[in-house]
Design a protein around this motif. Sequence first.
Motif, PDB file in Angstrom:
ATOM      1  N   ARG A 115       1.135   6.943 -26.741  1.00  9.69           N
ATOM      2  CA  ARG A 115       0.173   6.187 -25.932  1.00  9.69           C
ATOM      3  C   ARG A 115      -0.376   7.056 -24.809  1.00  9.69           C
ATOM      4  O   ARG A 115      -1.589   7.052 -24.526  1.00  9.69           O
ATOM      5  N   TYR A 226      -4.885  10.805 -14.240  1.00 10.56           N
ATOM      6  CA  TYR A 226      -3.930  10.078 -13.404  1.00 10.56           C
ATOM      7  C   TYR A 226      -4.356  10.065 -11.938  1.00 10.56           C
ATOM      8  O   TYR A 226      -4.108   9.084 -11.229  1.00 10.56           O
ATOM      9  N   ARG A 229      -6.931   7.415 -11.856  1.00 12.28           N
ATOM     10  CA  ARG A 229      -6.290   6.097 -12.000  1.00 12.28           C
ATOM     11  C   ARG A 229      -5.567   5.698 -10.720  1.00 12.28           C
ATOM     12  O   ARG A 229      -5.549   4.513 -10.352  1.00 12.28           O
ATOM     13  N   ARG A 235      -6.205   1.629  -6.113  1.00 13.03           N
ATOM     14  CA  ARG A 235      -4.900   1.309  -6.701  1.00 13.03           C
ATOM     15  C   ARG A 235      -3.762   1.904  -5.891  1.00 13.03           C
ATOM     16  O   ARG A 235      -2.662   1.344  -5.850  1.00 13.03           O
ATOM     17  N   THR A 246       7.948   2.443  -8.619  1.00 14.12           N
ATOM     18  CA  THR A 246       6.862   3.425  -8.544  1.00 14.12           C
ATOM     19  C   THR A 246       7.049   4.337  -7.348  1.00 14.12           C
ATOM     20  O   THR A 246       6.150   4.457  -6.519  1.00 14.12           O
ATOM     21  N   ASP A 466       2.148   3.850 -15.050  1.00 18.17           N
ATOM     22  CA  ASP A 466       1.084   3.071 -15.686  1.00 18.17           C
ATOM     23  C   ASP A 466       1.309   1.581 -15.502  1.00 18.17           C
ATOM     24  O   ASP A 466       0.355   0.820 -15.280  1.00 18.17           O
ATOM     25  N   ALA A 467       2.563   1.141 -15.597  1.00 15.16           N
ATOM     26  CA  ALA A 467       2.860  -0.282 -15.410  1.00 15.16           C
ATOM     27  C   ALA A 467       2.513  -0.724 -13.998  1.00 15.16           C
ATOM     28  O   ALA A 467       1.951  -1.810 -13.790  1.00 15.16           O
ATOM     29  N   ALA A 469       0.286   0.729 -12.053  1.00 10.44           N
ATOM     30  CA  ALA A 469      -1.178   0.754 -11.927  1.00 10.44           C
ATOM     31  C   ALA A 469      -1.792  -0.503 -12.526  1.00 10.44           C
ATOM     32  O   ALA A 469      -2.753  -1.065 -11.971  1.00 10.44           O
ATOM     33  N   ASN A 470      -1.239  -0.966 -13.642  1.00  6.42           N
ATOM     34  CA  ASN A 470      -1.729  -2.212 -14.244  1.00  6.42           C
ATOM     35  C   ASN A 470      -1.468  -3.398 -13.332  1.00  6.42           C
ATOM     36  O   ASN A 470      -2.314  -4.293 -13.197  1.00  6.42           O
ATOM     37  N   ARG A 471      -0.291  -3.404 -12.706  1.00  8.53           N
ATOM     38  CA  ARG A 471       0.040  -4.469 -11.757  1.00  8.53           C
ATOM     39  C   ARG A 471      -0.897  -4.412 -10.551  1.00  8.53           C
ATOM     40  O   ARG A 471      -1.342  -5.446 -10.038  1.00  8.53           O
ATOM     41  N   ASP A 473      -3.977  -3.377 -10.611  1.00  9.66           N
ATOM     42  CA  ASP A 473      -5.253  -3.925 -11.050  1.00  9.66           C
ATOM     43  C   ASP A 473      -5.240  -5.446 -11.008  1.00  9.66           C
ATOM     44  O   ASP A 473      -6.236  -6.082 -10.632  1.00  9.66           O
ATOM     45  N   GLU A 474      -4.115  -6.030 -11.409  1.00  8.13           N
ATOM     46  CA  GLU A 474      -3.997  -7.489 -11.349  1.00  8.13           C
ATOM     47  C   GLU A 474      -4.087  -7.984  -9.909  1.00  8.13           C
ATOM     48  O   GLU A 474      -4.733  -9.004  -9.616  1.00  8.13           O
TER      49      GLU A 474
END
Length: 697
Positions: A115, A226, A229, A235, A246, A466-467, A469-471, A473-474
């Motif tokens: 991934r 990265y 991101r 972020r 993190t 990445d997890a 960063a996704n959080r 974004d939420e």
Amino acid sequence: MQRLGAAVAVFAALTLAAGVHLGDANLFLLAAAAGLCAFTTWRSATISSFLKIFVSIFSVETIVFGAVRLLEVEGLWPASLADYALPESMSLTVAVFSIIVFGLSHIPVVREMTRIADLYFDTQDRGELHIWGLPTFRVREPLIAVAMIVTLVLISQGLVGVSVRLSFIRRDYYTALQEMNAGEFWRLFLFGFTPWAFVHVVVAVIDYVLQSTLIIRWRQWLTQHYVTRWLGGRRHYAMALVGGVTDNPDQRIAEDVNRFIDGGDSGYGIYSYSILLISKLSSLVSYSIVLWDISSAFTFFEANIAIPGLLFWAALVYAAIGTVTTHLIGRPLTSLLFEKQRREADFRFSLARLREYGEQIALLRGEGAEGASLVRRFGAIVANYFAIIDLRKKLVSFTATFNQLSIIIPFVLTAPFYFAGKIKFGVMRQTADAFDNVETALTFFVDYYVFLSDFRSVLDRLASFDAAANRADELNAAQPATRAERRDIAFDVKLALPDGRRIVEATSLELAPGESALLTGPSGSGKSTLFRAVAGIWPYSEGRIEIPEGAKVMLLPQRPYVPIGSLARAVAYPAEPETYSRHEIAEALEAARLPGFVAHLEEESNWGQRLSGGEQQRVAVARALLAEPDWLFLDEATSALDEKLEGEIYAMLRERLPNTTIVSIGHRSSLLAFHQRHIAMEQEADGTFAPREAVLA
């Protein structure tokens, strides 16, 4: 991939027909493997882009090598090329490799690994490519990477072929020595060993250059990804609010990206393991054939009974014992290495903070406390280090014993047959070489266990990045600031802290353009949090804050950020210094009451340490003068100035930014004179604070 799968299926059908025609059981086996390969290749359209490269290589080789095999069995292969015929099992081997890669794509840890790799291989970015003798041209970056990987895989397979060829030359070489055959010895040395050894060296150099180029291009792209991101969409701030696992995202980007691709100090990253595995598998198959064939010479008793593949089975059993034992001993190593990187990063961060706040620590005489803190953090590193030593001690004890026995075992197995006169010394020597290559390929897990554990910890850290960063974004999607067709800023929002405690309820507040306002209230009442929500960086909220469409909003914090570089860059930040003329920057500094620094605009320095707190705040004011925002929020942005200088700054802002609406947070009563409204944070019965209109004194 479907078209390639169909092509493999056609080859499988032709092979089956040849098998029926000739009655050759080996062709039936190849046809079955090719048929399964056709199915997995067809299904590979949905797997990782990185793994598709290897599936494609092996599936194409299945057709090419298989076609050569069919020409041989049908008697169509040229007699002049008889010495260059491929081993019978070559096409079968690569078909199995293709199937194995497809199978690996469904393993969770491999999916996570690919991934991250696919971020590079799926990009639409274009890169520059320069081939010697040709002009530089631009092409999609993944196409460059794919071309390099295909070349490197073919080189890797070629090197294995050369190695096998050299093993036969060495066999005859040692036999010539045993038989005192000088002519054959020198012939093999000059015309056998030397040319192939030279080819091996040249190809190894080409392999190194291509490999290094691919790694740095890949690392450059992934690092930029990265960084983007992390900083994109603010972020980095939301990730800091999330906290949790993190820790030290800067270290993830600086170190873990490199370790993921190239392995860092270990030298084993995703690229190395991919090519290394192919090399090991190729070596395993090639030398297994050699071992299997040699085993026929090892006969027992007077009846000359031979056990098919005796030496191969011995290597397989030995490798299996080593692999299982190594895993049982080393299972906790991954978590220990993960913790090692976290503690090292924490220690480096503490040292950097000590340097950054050197003056404050010196003023408080806090060296003792800081020293004790550093000792504690380093003590955690030491404790983890000894835990790793204790585990690796056991691993080293086993693997060192295992590897020493690996040298002896082939000679122990072959010595009785050599002394019985059933094999010559060259065969004995070739057996040892082949056994070593097969055993090394089979014990890949044993030899690289520590590196694999380290790589897994790197993979886990990037996955957690990445997890987070996704959080983030939420969280950012929930931030309340929105643009609307209106002239004022309207608040209908409830704000909370990261732990969920509600702190502010601003449900009917409006800020009109041109009407300066002062926001006061006790510490901890949520004044700065309200400003952060206006700036669009506070995600813990319900409701909305409507901001005029197209309005330029700027917030000056109490402690501004001053980047390292020229003073002109620090003043123009976040714009590039070339955005403004030197005259405009100098004029802004003079207006901010920093005329003595105009002569230092081009001087490179760590201005965040050179400037006092009050000077840093005035640099931020100079930024606002250059940016000319529609709304300027000052979060105690003049708290480090004396009242007289603070008054001059506010008067100057009113004069030079007549179209800017200024909203301030402050505690000094003297600020009331510079604002038209006074809004106070008042505590409600439930403990939250709400902004209420106050009467100006």
